[in-house]
Design a protein around this motif. Sequence first.
Motif, PDB file in Angstrom:
ATOM      1  N   MET A  35       0.862  -1.189   0.000  1.00 38.60           N
ATOM      2  CA  MET A  35       0.000   0.000   0.000  1.00 38.60           C
ATOM      3  C   MET A  35       0.895   1.234   0.000  1.00 38.60           C
ATOM      4  N   LEU A  40      -4.238   4.218  -1.315  1.00 39.87           N
ATOM      5  CA  LEU A  40      -5.520   4.134  -0.618  1.00 39.87           C
ATOM      6  C   LEU A  40      -6.644   4.787  -1.422  1.00 39.87           C
ATOM      7  N   GLN A  44     -10.043   2.517  -3.520  1.00 39.60           N
ATOM      8  CA  GLN A  44     -11.481   2.706  -3.389  1.00 39.60           C
ATOM      9  C   GLN A  44     -12.213   2.682  -4.728  1.00 39.60           C
ATOM     10  N   LEU A  49     -13.858   0.712   1.297  1.00 35.44           N
ATOM     11  CA  LEU A  49     -12.772   1.083   2.189  1.00 35.44           C
ATOM     12  C   LEU A  49     -12.530   0.035   3.269  1.00 35.44           C
ATOM     13  N   TYR A  50     -13.590  -0.671   3.662  1.00 33.48           N
ATOM     14  CA  TYR A  50     -13.468  -1.640   4.749  1.00 33.48           C
ATOM     15  C   TYR A  50     -13.685  -3.080   4.271  1.00 33.48           C
ATOM     16  N   ASP A  67       0.897   4.438   2.764  1.00 36.60           N
ATOM     17  CA  ASP A  67      -0.534   4.724   2.858  1.00 36.60           C
ATOM     18  C   ASP A  67      -1.220   3.910   3.954  1.00 36.60           C
ATOM     19  N   MET A  68      -0.497   3.017   4.589  1.00 32.71           N
ATOM     20  CA  MET A  68      -1.034   2.351   5.767  1.00 32.71           C
ATOM     21  C   MET A  68      -1.306   3.355   6.880  1.00 32.71           C
ATOM     22  N   TYR A  71      -4.617   4.675   6.074  1.00 30.00           N
ATOM     23  CA  TYR A  71      -5.607   3.627   6.315  1.00 30.00           C
ATOM     24  C   TYR A  71      -5.848   3.440   7.810  1.00 30.00           C
ATOM     25  N   ALA A  74      -8.507   5.880   8.678  1.00 29.62           N
ATOM     26  CA  ALA A  74      -9.826   5.437   8.219  1.00 29.62           C
ATOM     27  C   ALA A  74     -10.410   4.362   9.136  1.00 29.62           C
ATOM     28  N   ARG A  75      -9.570   3.499   9.650  1.00 29.25           N
ATOM     29  CA  ARG A  75     -10.058   2.411  10.486  1.00 29.25           C
ATOM     30  C   ARG A  75     -10.191   2.816  11.956  1.00 29.25           C
TER      31      ARG A  75
END
Length: 250
Positions: A35, A40, A44, A49-50, A67-68, A71, A74-75
């Motif tokens: 990633m 990210l 999409q 996203l999930y 990009d983790m 992410y 986002a999580r």
Amino acid sequence: MKLTVVGCSGSFPSAESACSSYLVEADGFLLLLDMGNGALGELQRHCGLYDLDAIFLSHLHADHCIDMCAYFVARYYRHEGGRCAPLPVYGPEGTEHRLTTAYADTPTASSMSEVFDFHTVKPSTFEIGPFLVHTERVAHPVEAYGIRIEHGGKTLTYSGDTGVSPALDSLARDADLFLCEAAFTHGKENIPDLHLNGREAGETAARAGARRLILTHIPPWTDPQINLTDARAVYGGPVGLAAPGATYVI
């Protein structure tokens, strides 16, 4: 298996592509390989996203993992539906520390592990969802792994970042699709144990008896057509260039 190229630029994003990231699907299971920068957003386009079920990080250079950090946001901070359950993340030793350090301001030192379930990769054979995977350390300045993914009698091999390596030859043996980095240009860059050029990627595919070769991780300053021509000169099978959004059924 279905492979989707999320991003394929090497070192930094190009005007056309995010950095390395590849989505592998089978039996409804979604495994993301790397990633890198910009991945990210592009991801999409191909799944929710999930929706990911697991992530494999070949190594911890930014163009494969940075990009983790996005992410994580986002999580960790998802309000609708509550915080996400920990997602399995397979990476080299120190992956959690690397991502925590890169983010620099997580709420606690263990916040990453609240949404990512970290597993340390070593040379081994194990299962990720419906996939049987085999990992080997390849030739790169940091701890880096190539991966062989098997499902339904078919095989996908991803080189990660590597110079010429017997381990890579083994991983790519008789692979139905060999996704191989080709960052360097033959006759231009010659730095051992860093990257492959197009000719070396083709030679690896030929030695391994891979059935199809896709060149990836080509930086914006490298002419991909030269690498494609160089690979075709030494490998008789079908050769192509990875492109964002391209899909392959294996």
